[in-house]
Motif scaffolding. Structure first.
Motif, PDB file in Angstrom:
ATOM      1  N   ASN A  44       2.860 -12.892 -28.450  1.00  0.00           N
ATOM      2  CA  ASN A  44       3.469 -11.941 -27.527  1.00  0.00           C
ATOM      3  C   ASN A  44       2.486 -10.850 -27.143  1.00  0.00           C
ATOM      4  O   ASN A  44       1.703 -10.375 -27.981  1.00  0.00           O
ATOM      5  CB  ASN A  44       4.676 -11.269 -28.190  1.00  0.00           C
ATOM      6  N   THR A  45       2.560 -10.426 -25.890  1.00  0.00           N
ATOM      7  CA  THR A  45       1.814  -9.264 -25.430  1.00  0.00           C
ATOM      8  C   THR A  45       2.797  -8.220 -24.899  1.00  0.00           C
ATOM      9  O   THR A  45       3.992  -8.484 -24.783  1.00  0.00           O
ATOM     10  CB  THR A  45       0.824  -9.628 -24.307  1.00  0.00           C
ATOM     11  N   SER A  46       2.274  -7.046 -24.564  1.00  0.00           N
ATOM     12  CA  SER A  46       3.075  -5.990 -23.966  1.00  0.00           C
ATOM     13  C   SER A  46       2.309  -5.379 -22.805  1.00  0.00           C
ATOM     14  O   SER A  46       1.076  -5.276 -22.859  1.00  0.00           O
ATOM     15  CB  SER A  46       3.382  -4.903 -25.000  1.00  0.00           C
ATOM     16  N   THR A  47       3.033  -4.971 -21.752  1.00  0.00           N
ATOM     17  CA  THR A  47       2.413  -4.129 -20.731  1.00  0.00           C
ATOM     18  C   THR A  47       2.972  -2.713 -20.778  1.00  0.00           C
ATOM     19  O   THR A  47       2.460  -1.833 -20.092  1.00  0.00           O
ATOM     20  CB  THR A  47       2.613  -4.701 -19.315  1.00  0.00           C
ATOM     21  N   VAL A  48       4.027  -2.482 -21.555  1.00  0.00           N
ATOM     22  CA  VAL A  48       4.481  -1.114 -21.776  1.00  0.00           C
ATOM     23  C   VAL A  48       3.362  -0.329 -22.448  1.00  0.00           C
ATOM     24  O   VAL A  48       3.091   0.825 -22.112  1.00  0.00           O
ATOM     25  CB  VAL A  48       5.757  -1.089 -22.631  1.00  0.00           C
ATOM     26  N   PHE A  49       2.708  -0.976 -23.418  1.00  0.00           N
ATOM     27  CA  PHE A  49       1.483  -0.445 -24.014  1.00  0.00           C
ATOM     28  C   PHE A  49       0.431  -1.534 -23.856  1.00  0.00           C
ATOM     29  O   PHE A  49       0.304  -2.425 -24.682  1.00  0.00           O
ATOM     30  CB  PHE A  49       1.695  -0.098 -25.489  1.00  0.00           C
ATOM     31  N   ALA A  50      -0.279  -1.490 -22.751  1.00  0.00           N
ATOM     32  CA  ALA A  50      -1.196  -2.575 -22.412  1.00  0.00           C
ATOM     33  C   ALA A  50      -2.410  -2.561 -23.344  1.00  0.00           C
ATOM     34  O   ALA A  50      -3.004  -1.507 -23.565  1.00  0.00           O
ATOM     35  CB  ALA A  50      -1.652  -2.445 -20.963  1.00  0.00           C
ATOM     36  N   PRO A  51      -2.788  -3.705 -23.885  1.00  0.00           N
ATOM     37  CA  PRO A  51      -3.883  -3.744 -24.861  1.00  0.00           C
ATOM     38  C   PRO A  51      -5.249  -3.725 -24.182  1.00  0.00           C
ATOM     39  O   PRO A  51      -5.365  -4.005 -22.984  1.00  0.00           O
ATOM     40  CB  PRO A  51      -3.662  -5.090 -25.550  1.00  0.00           C
TER      41      PRO A  51
END
Length: 414
Positions: A44-51
């Motif tokens: 899983n990734t997130s764009t709310v807190f983009a890595p």
């Protein structure tokens, strides 16, 4: 403390582990039980807190090349309702609607490193995975309240998916909305959700007809979260936590949909409430297959548990969050253990990276790329060998488990 006694028998291993309180487990690497699922390869990734973009390569190096990486497309970032303009390579960490009195209802700008765009994010993870799952969402409230017609939402979705599919051909799975029943994600009814699902599968069908891609798009849902699936779930009154009812209702709506080209390629849902009963997940395939059969649908559909983890402590202080990261690690490990035999079920732990101020408990890497205890747990599962092998307990401690695996390269014991 654990002591290992290992002796080599030809090319195979027999191992005895002596634990505290007189418990012992004898492991026989010569006897294969089953092929062990590659749990670390669904991420899983997130764009709310983009890595940082480097995380895509780092995660592949640590855990192996993902079979599926789950990414996000937020439609209110890509399409601006004020002027109707598309921003396919929108900057991450940019508040598009700052100062606007009429922001999209659920809009929330991301936190991101400087000068990182959506192309950077999606391109990196598409490059470092076999296929991409794209969760598409936003503008749900605007459609439900009549501000934005459903046909316009569908047009926005189609334009975006066409663009990204042509740019990143290994986008395959399209997940329609996210936890639609939750207040912060739209608070839709089950029937309102199905309207969005119908629009999504019609879009996927149209794009497959138009593009004829080598890897056709696939679509699924409904992505609710809540309590564990139980055989009696659909018969229990619909409540905030009754995820089983929501999935069953979705299958009912799909079954009665008269469209001859309706499409359901996978069933999706989330689990954050199994830390007290991780063994419940062992029955998921049997339960969901029963629901599919009762609704006259294919029983062999993949079941994607697209977010799993520890479901409390979100608002706690960072010091407690750090402790909860260890509990998240053991929760995810337990869910992996109990789903070893659950073919058709694929678990996507939440998440490679998120905001350490709010979700330190759930993240595998910190922004400086250090690995957390949860990240180390994923690494341990990545080091398992191909085949689970036989073991025999003496005086097994309560809720203490061992996984051992072997192949031609050796043995791994966890």
């Amino acid at each position: 403390m654990m002591r290992y006694i290992v002796m080599l028998l030809g090319a195979m291993l027999i191992c005895k582990a002596e634990l505290t309180s007189g418990a012992q487990v004898r492991i026989d690497g010569r006897q294969t039980i089953r092929e062990l699922p590659r749990f670390s390869l669904y991420q899983n990734t997130s764009t709310v807190f983009a890595p940082p973009i480097e995380l895509a390569e780092r995660a592949e190096r640590e855990y192996g090349r993902p079979h599926i990486i789950r990414c996000w497309l937020t439609l209110d970032d890509m399409w601006d309702f004020r002027d109707g303009q598309y921003h396919f390579d929108y900057p991450l960490g940019f508040d598009r609607y700052k100062g606007s009195k009429n922001k999209p209802r659920e809009y929330k700008p991301s936190i991101a490193p400087p000068n990182v765009s959506y192309y950077d994010y999606l391109g990196a993870f598409a490059k470092h995975s076999d296929v991409v799952m794209l969760n598409v969402r936003r503008y749900e409230n605007e459609v439900v309240t009549g501000i934005l017609p459903m046909e316009k939402w569908k047009e926005i979705l189609k334009t975006g998916l066409r663009h990204y599919k042509q740019r990143y051909p290994n986008i395959v799975y399209i997940e329609a909305l996210n936890e639609y029943e939750v207040k912060t994600f739209g608070a839709l009814t089950d029937d309102q959700y199905y309207d969005f699902y119908r629009a999504t599968y019609e879009t996927v069908n149209a794009l497959n007809d138009e593009l004829k891609p080598e890897l056709p798009l696939k679509v699924g849902g409904p992505c609710p979260e809540g309590d564990a699936f139980r055989p009696e779930s659909p018969q229990i009154q619909a409540t905030r936590g009754n995820k089983g009812y929501r999935v069953y209702r979705f299958l009912q709506n799909f079954a009665k949909d008269p469209n001859a080209r309706k499409c359901l390629d996978f069933v999706a849902f989330h689990d954050y409430l199994l830390y007290d009963d991780p063994a419940a997940i062992a029955q998921y395939v049997t339960i969901v297959r029963t629901w599919l059969r009762e609704n006259g649908l294919r029983e062999d559909l993949p079941m994607f548990d697209t977010e799993v983890g520890l479901g409390f402590g979100m608002g706690e202080k960072k010091q407690l969050q750090a402790h909860l990261n260890q509990e998240h690690a053991t929760t995810v490990s337990s869910l992996f253990y109990w789903s070893r035999e659950a073919k058709q079920l694929y678990l996507f732990p939440w998440v490679l990276m998120h905001n350490p101020e709010t979700q330190l408990r759930l993240t595998a890497f910190l922004p400086d790329m250090r690995m957390t205890p949860f990240g180390a747990t994923l690494k341990m599962w990545a080091l398992q060998k191909k085949n689970e092998v036989a073991m025999e307990w003496q005086n097994q401690p309560h809720r203490t488990y061992v996984v051992a695996s072997a192949d031609e390269s050796g043995m791994a014991i966890q």
